[in-house]
Design an enzyme around this catalytic site. Structure first.
Site, PDB file in Angstrom:
ATOM      1  N   LYS A 197      -6.635  11.223   2.490  1.00  0.00           N
ATOM      2  CA  LYS A 197      -7.872  11.336   1.715  1.00  0.00           C
ATOM      3  C   LYS A 197      -8.343  12.773   1.891  1.00  0.00           C
ATOM      4  CE  LYS A 197     -11.076   9.437  -0.823  1.00  0.00           C
ATOM      5  NZ  LYS A 197     -10.816   8.891  -2.177  1.00  0.00           N
TER       6      LYS A 197
ATOM      7  N   ASP B 134      -6.579   6.051  -2.209  1.00  0.00           N
ATOM      8  CA  ASP B 134      -7.058   5.119  -3.247  1.00  0.00           C
ATOM      9  C   ASP B 134      -6.041   5.046  -4.385  1.00  0.00           C
ATOM     10  OD1 ASP B 134      -7.696   7.779  -3.770  1.00  0.00           O
ATOM     11  OD2 ASP B 134      -9.648   7.356  -4.673  1.00  0.00           O
TER      12      ASP B 134
ATOM     13  N   ASP C  27      -0.162  -4.112   4.219  1.00  0.00           N
ATOM     14  CA  ASP C  27      -0.441  -5.483   3.760  1.00  0.00           C
ATOM     15  C   ASP C  27      -0.230  -5.578   2.252  1.00  0.00           C
ATOM     16  OD1 ASP C  27      -1.222  -6.386   6.314  1.00  0.00           O
ATOM     17  OD2 ASP C  27      -2.909  -7.527   5.496  1.00  0.00           O
TER      18      ASP C  27
ATOM     19  N   ASP D  75      -2.366   0.478   7.931  1.00  0.00           N
ATOM     20  CA  ASP D  75      -2.686  -0.939   8.116  1.00  0.00           C
ATOM     21  C   ASP D  75      -2.948  -1.580   6.760  1.00  0.00           C
ATOM     22  OD1 ASP D  75      -3.481  -3.346   9.451  1.00  0.00           O
ATOM     23  OD2 ASP D  75      -5.577  -2.785   9.074  1.00  0.00           O
TER      24      ASP D  75
ATOM     25  N   TYR E 196      -8.650   4.035  14.963  1.00  0.00           N
ATOM     26  CA  TYR E 196      -8.454   2.888  15.862  1.00  0.00           C
ATOM     27  C   TYR E 196      -8.705   3.280  17.315  1.00  0.00           C
ATOM     28  CZ  TYR E 196      -6.287  -0.484  12.643  1.00  0.00           C
ATOM     29  OH  TYR E 196      -6.041  -1.398  11.653  1.00  0.00           O
TER      30      TYR E 196
END
Ligand code: IPM
Ligand code: MG
Length: 363
Positions: free
Chosen positions: A191, A223, A251, A247, A142
């Site tokens: 990751k 994942d 959600d 982020d 970001y």
């Protein structure tokens, strides 16, 4: 207690949900004899409309002068044509960075009353969903360099994901400390099979775990984590992760609890000044209809009282009131299920406020 609270109502449903949260704040103020001085601050689309700038200097000054910040939501399709640097989302990122709010906590907790609204199978829901995503908020992709250029006649772009050990350590500390007052289990999501930043996260977090011998630490690829959150959410206590993974996963985590509308969040840095906001967006499609769910914002006020001002009893009042209203069967449309009583955004705010006034007795 006297506190200055900066209030960013924002765009879309922002003003509606913040008004309900302020209703609740006023009731608390009266009941406990506090003084909460509110300053309305322009940021995001509303600031673009008024001044052309998504975050004017005056707003930054007001935020820096406050004891804490309450935010509804910013953004909307109206601002899609703004240059990247002046998009409402940029205002949000700049606030996080200017106030040094590197630690974002997003609880994913299933209210048993809302189990019908969860898309997960009953047997999974019955195992319980109660974890928190600790998301790094002021670093990573970001805030790395973003660039677009032409190479071999092709438009080309890149965004850099960058982390230093110090940035990882300070957010990992928040996760470990949080785990210590919960079920003492941290899952670091990354990751590391592909990214150097993730490998650095692993090394740093593993090293820090030595200071927390009581905490069980495990690592999971992002994942797989996305899959495990809907396969067996009860396995999680504290999820520690970098900005963008957080982020996305937060959600997902909110949805399995029934509705994204009800999830609050806190963003804190080195001081007690935080920013508190529901994790959902500005939902322009339902703005102005009085059907938004104000509970995420109301519960965010609760988090502010507890984490920035140390007002535990007051925060508990808000939690209890929300529980009582849900127990009584009241639902905004996002969490509606058969046999429940559908209420509007402002009715939901009224119900919670009245519950605090009438039924949450001081202990
Ligand atoms: C969030 C939002 C923001 C983010 C957007 C609006 C920039 O999705 O708070 O989760 O990506 O951090
Ligand atoms: Mg998001």
């Amino acid at each position: 207690m006297k506190k200055n609270i900066a209030v960013i109502k924002g765009d879309g449903i922002g003003p509606e949900i913040v008004n309900e949260a302020l209703k609740v704040l006023h009731v608390i103020e009266k009941k406990y004899n506090h003084t909460f001085q509110l300053t309305e601050v322009l940021a995001g689309g509303a600031a673009i409309d008024a001044t052309g700038n998504c975050l004017p200097q005056e707003s930054i000054d007001q935020l820096l002068a406050s004891d804490s910040v309450l935010l509804g939501a910013v953004g909307g399709p109206k601002y899609d044509s703004q240059p990247t640097e002046n998009r409402p989302e940029k205002a949000l990122l700049r606030i996080r960075s200017t106030l040094g709010l590197f630690a974002n906590m997003r609880p994913a907790k299933l209210y048993p009353q809302l189990r019908e609204a969860s898309p997960l199978k009953d047997e999974l829901v019955d195992e319980g969903i109660d974890f928190v995503v600790v998301r790094e908020l002021t670093g990573g992709i970001y805030f790395g360099k973003h660039e677009t250029w032409t190479e071999n006649g092709q438009e080309t772009a890149q965004d850099i994901m960058k982390y230093s050990t110090a940035e990882i350590r300070r957010i990992a500390k928040v996760a470990f400390d949080t785990a210590m007052v919960r079920r003492k289990h941290v899952t670091c999501v990354d990751k590391a099979n592909v990214l150097d930043t993730s490998k650095l996260w692993r090394r740093t977090v593993r090293e820090m775990a030595k200071d927390y011998p009581e905490v069980t630490l495990d690592f999971m690829y992002v994942d797989n984590a996305a899959m495990q959150i809907c396969r067996k959410p009860s396995q999680f206590d504290v999820i520690l992760t970098e900005n963008m993974f957080g982020d996305i996963l937060s959600d997902e985590a909110s949805m399995i609890t029934g509705t994204i509308g009800t999830i609050p969040s806190s963003s804190l840095g080195e001081t007690s000044r935080g920013m508190y906001e529901p994790i959902h967006g500005s939902a322009p499609d339902i703005a102005g209809q009085d059907i938004a769910d104000p509970l995420g914002t109301i519960l965010s006020v609760g988090m502010m009282l507890k984490y920035s001002f140390g007002l535990e009893q007051e925060a508990e009042d808000i939690d209890r009131a929300v529980n009582a209203v849900l127990n009584a069967g009241y639902r905004t449309p996002d969490m509606m299920s058969e046999g429940m009583k559908k209420v509007s955004c402002h009715q939901m705010g009224d119900l919670v406020a009245a519950e605090i006034e009438n039924n949450c007795k001081e202990m």
